[in-house]
Design an enzyme around this catalytic site. Structure first.
Site, mmCIF file in Angstrom:
data_model
loop_
_atom_site.group_PDB
_atom_site.id
_atom_site.type_symbol
_atom_site.label_atom_id
_atom_site.label_comp_id
_atom_site.label_asym_id
_atom_site.label_seq_id
_atom_site.Cartn_x
_atom_site.Cartn_y
_atom_site.Cartn_z
ATOM 1 C CB CYS A 93 -0.896 -0.016 1.232
ATOM 2 S SG CYS A 93 -2.005 1.410 1.344
ATOM 3 C CG HIS A 126 -5.617 -2.003 -1.680
ATOM 4 N ND1 HIS A 126 -4.651 -2.622 -0.918
ATOM 5 C CD2 HIS A 126 -5.365 -0.677 -1.599
ATOM 6 C CE1 HIS A 126 -3.853 -1.688 -0.387
ATOM 7 N NE2 HIS A 126 -4.271 -0.500 -0.802
ATOM 8 C CD GLU A 127 -6.810 1.717 -4.348
ATOM 9 O OE1 GLU A 127 -6.987 2.709 -3.609
ATOM 10 O OE2 GLU A 127 -5.703 1.156 -4.458
ATOM 11 C CG HIS A 129 -7.328 2.837 0.739
ATOM 12 N ND1 HIS A 129 -6.610 3.206 1.856
ATOM 13 C CD2 HIS A 129 -6.443 2.225 -0.085
ATOM 14 C CE1 HIS A 129 -5.352 2.835 1.723
ATOM 15 N NE2 HIS A 129 -5.221 2.224 0.551
#
Length: 166
Positions: free
Chosen positions: A89, A131-132, A135
């Site tokens: 990351c 992953h995004e 976030h």
């Protein structure tokens, strides 16, 4: 516009759920340009708006030479048993750990013209989409590590030179 600096682990903007985008104006267009410029840097697969200090539900991606963005994305489908993949990351620089991810994912959202966008894929695309979206929900990939790996990761992060400066 500009390649924006990446916020690092410990920054509060990374721990909060990002806000839905409701205003489609020139400042949003500038944010999208900054996200695209920032993700275009070598070695980057995705950048979420909170990573550049903006708590809005938007991310850019750069996978297999294809660069784009999604506004108000929703992870709508994953397929396959979760499997370990090496993950890193930009907000936790210099580290990579095995993280369980689904091998296929699909995200829906909109673009600047408020037209539907759908992204799906396997491999790196599936990993980047998951992953995004994490976030945007205020979760870093470290949180999804297996307990033993997470302890090792947190110990290493706390000793990182950049961590002492945050």
């Amino acid at each position: 516009m500009a390649v924006r600096p990446i916020r690092l682990f410990g920054d509060p903007v990374l721990r909060s759920r990002a806000d839905e985008i409701t205003r489609f104006d020139s400042s949003l267009a500038a944010l999208v340009t900054d996200l695209l410029d920032t993700v275009a840097e070598p070695g980057r697969a995705g950048v979420a708006a909170p990573q550049i200090g903006v708590s809005l539900r938007a991310f850019s991606y750069n996978v297999d030479g294809v660069i784009g963005y999604v506004l108000n994305p929703t992870l709508v489908e994953v397929r396959g048993e979760r499997e370990p993949v090496d993950e890193g990351c930009l907000s936790v620089p210099g580290f990579g750990f095995a993280r369980l991810r689904h091998p296929w994912a699909r995200v829906t959202g909109i673009d600047l013209d408020q037209q539907p966008v759908e992204l799906s894929g396997d491999g790196l695309m599936a990993q980047a989409l998951q992953h995004e979206c994490d976030h945007l929900d205020g979760a870093l990939y470290l949180e999804g590590l297996e307990p033993e790996v997470k302890r090792e990761a947190m110990r290493a992060v706390r000793q990182a030179e950049w961590f002492a400066r945050t």
